[in-house]
Structure formats: C-alpha cells, structure tokens
Scaffold this active site. Structure first.
Site, PDB file in Angstrom:
ATOM      1  CD  GLU A   5      -3.241  -1.033   1.922  1.00  0.00           C
ATOM      2  OE1 GLU A   5      -3.291  -0.161   2.808  1.00  0.00           O
ATOM      3  OE2 GLU A   5      -4.167  -1.839   1.715  1.00  0.00           O
ATOM      4  CD  GLU A  10      -3.611  -6.045   2.865  1.00  0.00           C
ATOM      5  OE1 GLU A  10      -4.489  -5.307   3.363  1.00  0.00           O
ATOM      6  OE2 GLU A  10      -2.392  -5.839   2.984  1.00  0.00           O
TER       7      GLU A  10
HETATM    8  O1  AHR Z   1      -5.287  -6.072   6.704  1.00  0.00           O
HETATM    9  C1  AHR Z   1      -5.210  -4.920   7.480  1.00  0.00           C
HETATM   10  C2  AHR Z   1      -4.533  -3.752   6.771  1.00  0.00           C
HETATM   11  O2  AHR Z   1      -5.314  -3.359   5.696  1.00  0.00           O
HETATM   12  C3  AHR Z   1      -3.193  -4.036   6.149  1.00  0.00           C
HETATM   13  O3  AHR Z   1      -2.154  -3.946   7.057  1.00  0.00           O
HETATM   14  C4  AHR Z   1      -3.078  -2.957   5.132  1.00  0.00           C
HETATM   15  O4  AHR Z   1      -2.271  -3.318   4.043  1.00  0.00           O
HETATM   16  C5  AHR Z   1      -4.519  -2.689   4.742  1.00  0.00           C
HETATM   17  O5  AHR Z   1      -4.821  -1.348   4.756  1.00  0.00           O
END
Ligand code: AHR
Length: 515
Positions: free
Chosen positions: A197, A320
């Site tokens: 991110e 994710e």
């Molecule tokens: O999964 C939780 C968080 O969500 C992670 O650390 C991040 O990459 C995303 O914003």
C-alpha cells in the site's frame, strides 16, 4: 427431476420460517463446451500480519507455553491449517511490512529487540516471531512463501540482504549467519513484494514515484537461479486504475505481478463500518452488493493490464480482501478483531466465484487475515480454537484448486430490499484434473429458498453429491462453547438425468461434485 434438501434441512426450514416464503427461481447452465483457465491454487491463499492476535497467540505461543505447540507454533492451529491446506501464506504485513526490519527477528529470542507496532495498537512486538519462525510455520503447514519487503522505512540494501539471508546457497557472511541461527539449507522464497500500500501506509507515494522506486528495489532482489521469487509490485487501492496504469506503463516489464486490495465494508465508510453480528437486513444486502463490486474492479484493472501485457505474463494478485467490520465491543481498536458469521462464508463464496472468472489474470489472492484478524478462518481464545464459517467455505471449495474453470450462464430472480437489489443466486463451476465436474451454488436471499434449474450438457448418468453450509440466522457464528453451529452438512447424492432442479435453502452455499 427434483432434488429435495436433506431431512436435516427440511426440518430446519420448517422450524425457521413460520410461513415459508415462496421459492425464488434461477437457472444455471454449465458451459462444459467452453473450458476457461486453470484456477491457480494460490487463489485460496492466506495473509498473516503482525497485527493484534494474528501472529502472537493466534499462531505463535512460544516453546514454553502451556498451550501445546511445536517449536512455539500452536498445534491446534497447525492441525486446522494442515487439514485445510494453505497454498500460500503472505507475511509480515500489510502496513507492518513497511516498518519491519528483518534483522530484529533473527538470532537468540531473548536478545531480540522490542519495537513498537505503531500502526496496530501501539503494542510492543518482542520479535520472537521472525524469519526462522515464519519459515518453520510455512514448512509445517506446507504453504508456499510470500514475503513482503519494506520500502517505506527500509533501504535497497536492507531488502537485498534479507533476500540473500533467506536464499544464499554459498558461504557468504549472511548465509553463514543463517546457518549459525539454525538453518542450513536456503529457504525457497516463492514470492517477494516491494512494499505494501505504497499509496497509503507504505509511504503515501504517487504512482510515478513508486514506479521508479519499484524499479530500483526490484533490481536488487537477487537469488540463486533456481530460487527466483516472483516479484510483486504494490498495487492499487480498490478501483484506482490510474495506479495500475502508471505502474504497468513505467515498471510492468520489471514485475511478475501487481496487487490490488479491496475490502468489503457493509456501510462503505471507514468510520462506522457496521457490526459483524446483529446487523440489520439492510447490511446483509449492502455487504453483498459491495462484495460483488470485486468483479468490476478486477475487470477494470485487467483491462488496463491487457493494454500493456496482452500475453498476460504479469499476474493480478488480490493480496488483501475480505470483510472489514467494527471491532468487537471491548476489544482494542487497533487489533481488528471481528466475529465471523454465515454472512462471511457467503461473502467468501461470492469472491471465489469472481476470482475463478478472472483466473486467466488472477493467480493468487490472500484473505485478510488468517487468524483473529478481520475475516479470519480461525479464532482463538487463550488455549481454545475454532474454525469460522469462512474456514468451512474455503474447505468446501477445495476441489476447485487447480481445476479448469468452466463458465456458467445464470438467470436468476433478484433479492430486493427497499431500493437495493442483487442477483439472488451466484454460481461457479470447474473440471478437475481427473475430469470430475464441481459446481458451487450460493443463495444470497435470506428468506426464500431457491429452486435452481441446473443444465449440465453431456453429463447424463453421472452422480452429483455435495455439502451444504447454512444456518438458522444470517449472523450465525461458531463460539468456543458451540464451535460446530455453522458447519457443512452432506447434501443428498443425485443422478443427472437431463435437467436437474436443486432446492437451495435460503442463505446457503452448496458445493456439488461428480462422483
Ligand atoms: O489487513 C489490514 C490492513 O489493511 C493491512 O495492514 C493494510 O495493508 C490494509 O490497509
């Protein structure tokens, strides 16, 4: 031919609805004549971050813990993961990855430094779970390894040295250090990501800036020839296709994959996201409406990628995804601990179906996160452990791993609530390497059974049998006292004689396989 639900489910239907609503109608045609892409087993991957009780307690309890463990890794969690099969595991973050310094997590545990986990609750991480413990864990559960490197607060040198520490097969000082710390042979590193991110917690960068950084960092991921990880670029936030466009244009030829993150928030807002249980029906439908957006998101990113990479060499990884609710009352806001109900299992199923459709480009996904965090497949409470409904959705979809996607044509009634409306029935199909067909059907209507006409051209005479996952309420959960409240039940075997009619209970997931 009509197939009735098992006796159990007839009883269930009778007891749950005083005046059972009329069935909704749907028809699903499985296009066995149009096989698609192979569904990479990596689509069923997991993600474990140093966040809340995800690693510490959830996976790692230490060798001296009264909780039964193997070299510090809790045995109950190991057993549940081995039973399920975890194709690939991403670690150490997430946002944590861009503050993680790998040297903190090697060597004698009592001499490792303690650091503040500034993103997740400000708690102190004693680094007792580091590279060796992670690799041991991955080996014990048979998972491929996905290591996420640090760009935000790291350096090219730090990243390059971590890669060398893990993979060097010679006598370099770092290889000797690894051996001194107990690991002789190099580890196989299957995937390595350059930051996480980077548009947000990983450094708030612009895509042009990160594209250059990515090229620089990726240059120094050097390993022996037979241990080359796939190089992953930190990808877009949800629908931000500009990010993918710039990255593909400026750095596409230096990467093997680019990621995208998309979370399902029932109310679509970060401040008050909605509760994991005891939610109103408006949040049942909005959760599915929002999760269905995954399809459009993947289509849009893939379309951009097709422009730069028509051969589809570069994979799109959803590293994710999952539901993100308000934390459970009374728990640390920074620990992201949430309950997991039948709704989550059906969210997982809908996403699997979408991933299958995009299997030509989407070759790995990692649900966030494996234990005790967000849409977890396992919850723990001290020495106790349970498998969530999402775990069971992963288990039901096991036959799809490595199978060839078979497109389905669906015509379905809508499930409506006030001004919102979504297709009630969702489905996917695939043929495995042995030639057997597998079909998953989901009924998202919380009230009505679905009478689904199933067209399986060319399959006459074959027997289908399966398992169904449903529950008495939309927010049914497994608890440590009653861990089997939501779990799959056998669905009566059926013989294909032309067209079939399958009665799907309301709010259910059915996976049928040819035997
Ligand atoms: O999964 C939780 C968080 O969500 C992670 O650390 C991040 O990459 C995303 O914003």
């Amino acid at each position: 031919m009509t197939i009735r639900a098992s006796t159990l489910f007839l009883l269930f239907l009778v007891s749950c609805s005083a005046a059972p609503a009329e069935s909704l109608r749907a028809s699903v045609t499985v296009r066995t004549d149009q096989p698609g892409s192979v569904i990479d087993p990596g689509i069923y991957g997991q993600f474990a971050e140093h966040l809340g009780r995800g690693i510490y307690e959830g996976v790692w309890v230490g060798e001296n813990s009264p909780i039964p463990n193997t070299r510090g890794l809790r045995n109950d969690v190991l057993a549940a993961l081995k039973e399920l099969g975890v194709p690939v595991l991403r670690w150490p973050g997430g946002c944590f990855a861009d503050e993680y310094h790998w040297r903190d997590g090697i060597g004698p545990r009592d001499q490792r430094p303690t650091r503040i986990n500034t993103t997740w609750g400000g708690v102190v991480d004693d680094n007792s779970f580091g590279t060796h413990e992670f690799m041991d864990f991955a080996e014990l559960i048979g998972a491929e390894v996905y290591v996420n490197g640090n760009v935000g607060t790291g350096s090219t040198r730090e990243m390059a040295e971590w890669v060398e520490y893990m993979t060097a097969d010679n006598n370099s000082t770092l290889a000797q250090l690894r051996r001194a710390n107990g690991r002789d042979k190099p580890w196989r590193v299957h995937y390595f990501a350059v930051g996480n991110e980077t548009w947000g917690c990983g450094g708030n960068m612009r895509p042009e800036f990160y594209a250059d950084l990515y090229r620089q960092y990726a240059t120094f991921i050097k390993t022996p020839r037979d241990n080359k990880p796939q190089r992953i670029a930190s990808g877009a936030n949800g629908s931000n296709t500009e990010w993918t466009d710039v990255l593909m244009r400026e750095a596409g030829r230096h990467m093997d994959a680019i990621s995208v993150h998309y979370y399902t928030l029932p109310r679509g807002a970060w401040k008050e996201k909605g509760a994991a249980t005891r939610f109103p029906e408006s949040e049942w439908i909005s959760t599915f409406r929002r999760t269905l957006r995954m399809d459009e998101i993947l289509t849009n990113h893939s379309t951009i990628m097709d422009r730069y990479d028509p051969q589809r060499r570069v994979a799109l990884l959803v590293d994710e995804w999952g539901t993100w609710y308000d934390v459970e009352p009374g728990t640390n806001e920074g620990f992201l601990y949430q309950q997991n109900s039948l709704r989550d299992a059906l969210v997982a199923a809908v996403n699997f179906n979408i991933f299958h459709r995009h299997a030509a480009r989407v070759r790995m996904t990692n649900i966030a996160q494996m234990v005790n965090v967000l849409q977890a497949i396992i919850l723990t409470d001290g020495p106790r452990m349970l498998k969530t409904p999402t775990y069971h959705a992963f288990a039901l979809y096991r036959p799809f791993r490595g199978a060839t996607h078979v497109p389905v044509e669906i015509s379905t009634a809508e499930y409506r609530l006030d001004a919102e409306s979504i297709p009630a029935v969702h489905a996917t199909a695939a043929r495995d390497k042995a030639g057997a067909l597998h079909i998953a059907l989901t009924n998202l209507d919380p009230h009505r059974r679905a009478a689904v006409e199933l067209h399986l051209p060319g399959q006459t005479g074959k027997t289908l049998q399966g398992q169904i996952l449903t529950a008495a309420t939309t927010d049914a959960i497994n608890t440590f006292e009653a861990p089997d409240t939501v779990r799959p039940a056998p669905f009566k075997a059926i013989k294909v004689k032309g067209e079939l009619q399958v009665e799907l209970p309301a709010r259910s997931l059915l996976v049928l396989s040819q035997r």
